[in-house]
Scaffold this active site. Structure first.
Site, PDB file in Angstrom:
ATOM      1  N   LYS A 157       4.662   0.175   8.049  1.00 25.68           N
ATOM      2  CA  LYS A 157       4.577   1.437   7.317  1.00 25.68           C
ATOM      3  C   LYS A 157       5.857   2.233   7.526  1.00 25.68           C
ATOM      4  O   LYS A 157       6.250   2.517   8.653  1.00 25.68           O
ATOM      5  CB  LYS A 157       3.372   2.242   7.808  1.00 25.68           C
ATOM      6  CG  LYS A 157       3.242   3.569   7.095  1.00 25.68           C
ATOM      7  CD  LYS A 157       1.849   4.131   7.240  1.00 25.68           C
ATOM      8  CE  LYS A 157       1.669   5.286   6.252  1.00 25.68           C
ATOM      9  NZ  LYS A 157       0.280   5.681   6.133  1.00 25.68           N
ATOM     10  N   GLY A 178       0.466   5.512   0.902  1.00 23.81           N
ATOM     11  CA  GLY A 178      -0.410   6.599   1.319  1.00 23.81           C
ATOM     12  C   GLY A 178       0.385   7.874   1.426  1.00 23.81           C
ATOM     13  O   GLY A 178       1.575   7.910   1.093  1.00 23.81           O
ATOM     14  N   GLY A 194       3.416   7.511   3.777  1.00 22.86           N
ATOM     15  CA  GLY A 194       4.519   6.627   3.458  1.00 22.86           C
ATOM     16  C   GLY A 194       4.049   5.361   2.769  1.00 22.86           C
ATOM     17  O   GLY A 194       2.890   5.236   2.389  1.00 22.86           O
ATOM     18  N   GLY A 221       0.835  -1.196   0.000  1.00 16.74           N
ATOM     19  CA  GLY A 221       0.000   0.000   0.000  1.00 16.74           C
ATOM     20  C   GLY A 221       0.864   1.237   0.000  1.00 16.74           C
ATOM     21  O   GLY A 221       2.080   1.177   0.255  1.00 16.74           O
ATOM     22  N   ASP A 231      -8.256  11.236   7.254  1.00 13.19           N
ATOM     23  CA  ASP A 231      -8.076  10.628   5.941  1.00 13.19           C
ATOM     24  C   ASP A 231      -8.882   9.336   5.827  1.00 13.19           C
ATOM     25  O   ASP A 231      -8.359   8.283   5.500  1.00 13.19           O
ATOM     26  CB  ASP A 231      -6.583  10.379   5.675  1.00 13.19           C
ATOM     27  CG  ASP A 231      -6.313  10.147   4.187  1.00 13.19           C
ATOM     28  OD1 ASP A 231      -7.232  10.383   3.367  1.00 13.19           O
ATOM     29  OD2 ASP A 231      -5.195   9.734   3.846  1.00 13.19           O
TER      30      ASP A 231
END
Ligand SMILES: *[C@@H]1O[C@H](CO)[C@@H](O)[C@H](O)[C@H]1NC(C)=O
Ligand SMILES: *[C@@H]1O[C@H](CO)[C@@H](O)[C@H](O)[C@H]1NC(C)=O
Ligand SMILES: *[C@@H]1O[C@H](CO)[C@@H](O)[C@H](O)[C@H]1NC(C)=O
Ligand SMILES: *[C@@H]1O[C@H](CO)[C@@H](O)[C@H](O)[C@H]1NC(C)=O
Ligand SMILES: *[C@@H]1O[C@H](CO)[C@@H](O)[C@H](O)[C@H]1NC(C)=O
Ligand SMILES: *[C@@H]1O[C@H](CO)[C@@H](O)[C@H](O)[C@H]1NC(C)=O
Ligand SMILES: *[C@@H]1O[C@H](CO)[C@@H](O)[C@H](O)[C@H]1NC(C)=O
Length: 794
Positions: free
Chosen positions: A531, A512, A515, A510, A623
């Site tokens: 992450k 975002g 990061g 993923g 978010d």
């Protein structure tokens, strides 16, 4: 003498074995013949009828010398002293018959073999098998309150304590593997259930347990080593000696290992799980206090103004001698020094005072009293208002005071404290080594406590729930007071460790604003989402502060954070990994029926409500989007990536203006664009958009396919839904127009309408018109029970 005695036992054992294979093929032991006892070859164990009361018998296995019962067939249903038998039938079933009439217990086995035997083996296992053939049944598979060396506690098995020293029927304490593969002790009382080991307020991880081995097996060996598949291990104080041992869950809720060197010796305790019996739940019952000192053992006392319910059994606790009025003018408070009650707070407030706290208590009929604890580090008092008075303890040196609610004029009762003297004590030889180490309390304990207690606590209403969730509670004098920034289970990783875990950051899952997220496997085999934050200009101290706050958050609808790394310029966060992926990948698929969509909307709302209002700090997500909502194997949503935006303080809520816009186009509230103050309502807005997407199956940022196939580029999802609603206002059929075509006609139109209306409410332009997240939860929950019962959530 010794030899002949042994021989006799041997013959007896043999005779029973062969009786079974004789022509009649039936073995019968009679309660009326005391000599009808099966003895193991080594003479150590015996099985037969054991008197448990007047004219009441149980079929049991015991250590032959200094008889100690280790297994009972029918603990809850003793049989009559006349004409009761244990019979091995021709068909292979072993049956216990009461008074020649009723079957109270059987092995439910079947065999067509002519040759069966019932043997008590040298290790204490009573085995029913086909001779030289398969085992049909064995007592080791059905333990009662005791495990013998070599006997395994496995997945389906629970050890259940007996009711008292003399009463063998099932008591309140259970040892078992729970759903997350952890070996636990449960108090399962008449009205309340709660886990008391491992300590409910620390995470399994912090307790040194692993949830990842689902073998679920534990056993004690004859050298005194205990080992469980969840990593719990111990060695008794006399370990490595080959002597007799047994692990027993005693009626007082303590799990103990007993040892003896010679059969003629008394048993002594060589290990126990709780050194202070007052830490075991339920012992003194409700409305009482427990105190303990090593000289006198445990003492239960009723609170002033209360009387004991059952003199011979303290687990019933105490009941008030008065009737409490709801009227605030008719209550007063009785002061109790050094008394603390653990759990069941419905209200919690820091920096409180006697006046504030007593007013809070007087406002609710349910309030039974409150506790003011002095927080040493802050120099202030914290208020805990109590719904139930359970797990009371008298702790000399406890820096808190309990105020018990009593009728007016009855607040000078201290001289009338009703004391229970000593309640049931277990005698044992002095115990030298203490293994139980109470862990420092942490944030999660209250939440866990609540969860474990909830099962039995049906009286908890919605209003209580949100208060419950928001607090934690310091435990006793030996613990640090106040909050602990990070739970013990929240770990700091080194950069090298995480680099290893992700195999050099090779598998990206993923990406975002903050990061990139990688999949990794930690050294303890847990799969994690790691992450890696973009190069931060944030100092280490600031980072640690924020991360420790995020690490404290614990809610079933939030992704759990396991740790972090702050190594040089590297900043990484380690989260649990969600197998099912994010809502973004499956929202448009037909795997989500309307019920799942409703439940996901509700779960998301719960997670966000917790972030906004119920956790210790106010945290805005900023978010919310489908990419940040993950689904577990049961389609329970878990909100991810929270807490990365600036943490917010309740007090300066209104003057907070973010310097940079956060969030993702399509989900951002108008406040961002108009540079209005940013509040929790920005998350409510984004939530509304996500829910609209779930209902319609359309993306907020894509053009809208209208019914007649013409694409509209100018309208957003919100305006499109609003227009559909106003066109057909008052008719449920407007929902039909917006619903995701994937659902075809398979949905409950009323439930979808509720969801759509709530979502539209959330995307109001003006923040003040939007509900709060907890109001959303409330609205969705109030209709949730409409979901048909057969819905299994998957
Ligand atoms: C043992 O306890 C059970 C449950 O409390 C009770 O029903 C039973 O009467 C007791 N038996 C004896 C012999 O006291
Ligand atoms: C799980 O526990 C069992 C029993 O303790 C052990 O034999 C097995 O190796 C463990 N499995 C893993 C994957 O650790
Ligand atoms: C008190 O407890 C004993 C032992 O469990 C039980 O036999 C008796 O019935 C109880 N008495 C009352 C009044 O509940
Ligand atoms: C404990 O006391 C409360 C009143 O403070 C009472 O409502 C409750 O019934 C008592 N519990 C028991 C088990 O008697
Ligand atoms: C409490 O109320 C009950 C029923 O309303 C009554 O029977 C009882 O006498 C009252 N007890 C006291 C101490 O006032
Ligand atoms: C506690 O509250 C009082 C006013 O209610 C305030 O003056 C004081 O600063 C507060 N103390 C702390 C430590 O927050
Ligand atoms: C409470 O009782 C104590 C003695 O038991 C007495 O000294 C005190 O004056 C009493 N207080 C009130 C307010 O009645």
């Amino acid at each position: 003498m010794g030899i002949s005695f042994h021989l006799f036992l041997l013959l007896l054992a043999m005779s029973f074995q062969y009786l079974c294979s004789s022509s009649s093929n039936v073995l019968t032991l009679s309660v009326e013949k005391p000599e009808d006892v099966i003895v193991s070859k080594n003479g150590m164990f015996s099985a037969g009828f054991h008197a448990v009361g007047e004219n009441a018998y149980c079929f049991a296995i015991w250590f032959t010398q200094n008889p100690t019962i280790i297994w009972v067939a029918n603990a809850d249903q003793p049989v009559n002293g006349k004409r009761s038998t244990l019979s091995l039938l021709k068909n292979g079933n072993l049956v216990l018959t009461d008074a020649g009439e009723f079957n109270v217990w059987s092995t439910n086995t079947e065999s067509s073999s002519e040759f069966l035997e019932l043997v008590l083996e040298n290790n204490g296992n009573l085995v029913l098998r086909e001779i030289h053939g398969s085992i049909l049944w064995q007592s080791f598979d059905f333990p009662t309150n005791t495990l013998l060396p070599g006997q395994q506690l496995t997945r389906p098995i629970k050890l259940v304590s007996s009711r008292s020293d003399t009463n063998l029927s099932s008591g309140f304490y259970k040892l078992f593997f729970d759903n997350d593969n952890i070996l636990r002790l449960l108090y399962d009382g008449p009205s309340i259930s709660s886990i008391y080991w491992p300590d409910p307020w620390i995470s399994s991880w912090a307790a040194g347990r692993s949830t990842y081995n689902d073998t679920r097996v534990a056993a004690l060996d004859s050298l005194g080593h205990f080992s469980s598949s969840d990593n719990f291990k111990f060695c008794t104080s006399d370990c490595d000696l080959l002597i007799q041992r047994r692990l027993t869950l005693d009626y007082d809720g303590n799990l103990r290992v007993y040892s003896r060197k010679h059969e003629a010796d008394e048993w002594y305790v060589s290990w126990q799980v709780k050194s202070n019996p007052c830490k075991i739940h339920g012992l003194c019952g409700p409305n009482s206090t427990c105190s303990y000192d090593s000289k006198h053992g445990r003492t239960c006392s009723c609170l002033p103004g209360y009387r004991v319910k059952n003199d011979s059994d303290w687990s019933y606790g105490c009941e008030p001698k008065f009737n409490l009025s709801c009227n605030r003018g008719e209550s007063s408070f009785q002061l109790l020094h050094y008394v603390e009650f653990y759990g069941y707070d419905y209200y919690y407030q820091e920096n409180s005072t006697y006046t504030k706290c007593s007013n809070i208590c007087l406002e609710s009929c349910e309030c039974k009293g409150f506790q003011l604890n002095f927080e040493n580090d802050k120099g202030t008092f914290t208020c805990y208002a109590k719904l139930l008075l359970l797990n009371g303890q008298r702790l000399p040196g406890f820096r808190g005071t309990t105020y018990l609610r009593v009728p007016k004029g009855m607040n000078n009762l201290s001289s009338h404290i009703e004391s229970g003297g000593e309640c049931n004590r277990v005698n044992f030889v002095k115990f030298q080594r203490v293994y139980t180490k109470e862990q420092v309390s942490s944030f999660q304990k209250f939440f866990l406590w609540f969860v474990s207690a909830l099962g039995a606590l049906e009286i908890v209403s919605f209003f209580l729930i949100w208060v419950f969730l928001r607090r934690t509670h310091q435990k006793s004098i030996t613990f640090q007071q106040g909050y602990h920034p990070a739970t013990a289970g929240f770990k700091r990783f080194s950069y090298a460790e995480l680099k290893d875990a992700t195999r050099g950051f090779s598998e990206e899952i993923g990406r975002g604003a903050g990061g990139v997220v990688y999949k990794g496997v930690l050294s303890d085999q847990r799969v994690a989402a790691i992450k890696r934050l973009n190069e931060a200009n944030q100092g280490e101290g600031e980072f640690l502060t924020e991360v420790s706050i995020i690490g404290r958050l614990n809610h079933m609808n939030l992704i759990e954070m396991w740790g972090y790394c702050a190594d040089g310029k590297h900043r990484l966060l380690v989260y649990e990994y969600m197998e099912n992926g994010s809502l973004a990948t499956i929202v448009m698929s037909d795997t989500l029926d309307w019920r799942k969509r409703y439940e996901i909307a509700l779960g998301m709302a719960r997670g966000l409500a917790y972030l906004h209002e119920e956790c210790l700090e106010w945290i805005l997500h900023c978010d919310i989007k489908p990419q940040n909502i993950f689904l577990d194997s049961d389609y329970q949503p878990k909100v991810a990536d929270f807490g990365l935006s600036k943490l917010q303080n309740r007090n300066n809520l209104n003057n907070l203006i973010f310097s940079t816009i956060r969030g993702t186009r399509g989900y951002m509230a108008p406040e961002w664009i108009f540079k209005l103050p940013i509040t929790s309502k920005v998350d409510v807005y984004s939530y509304g958009i996500v829910v609209l997407e779930m209902i319609t199956g359309k993306s907020s940022t894509m053009g809208i396919q209208t019914v007649d196939g013409v694409e509209e580029h100018h309208g957003s999802l919100v305006t499109w839904v609003r227009r559909k609603r106003s066109e057909r206002f008052g008719m449920a059929s407007w929902v039909e127009e917006i619903i995701d075509p994937e659902m075809e006609a398979n949905y409950d139109i009323n439930m979808m309408e509720i969801l759509a209306i709530v979502a539209l409410n959330c995307v109001e332009e003006s923040k003040d018109s939007r509900p709060t997240m907890s109001q959303v939860v409330e609205m969705l929950e109030s209709h949730e029970n409409v979901i048909p019962r057969d819905y299994d959530g998957s």
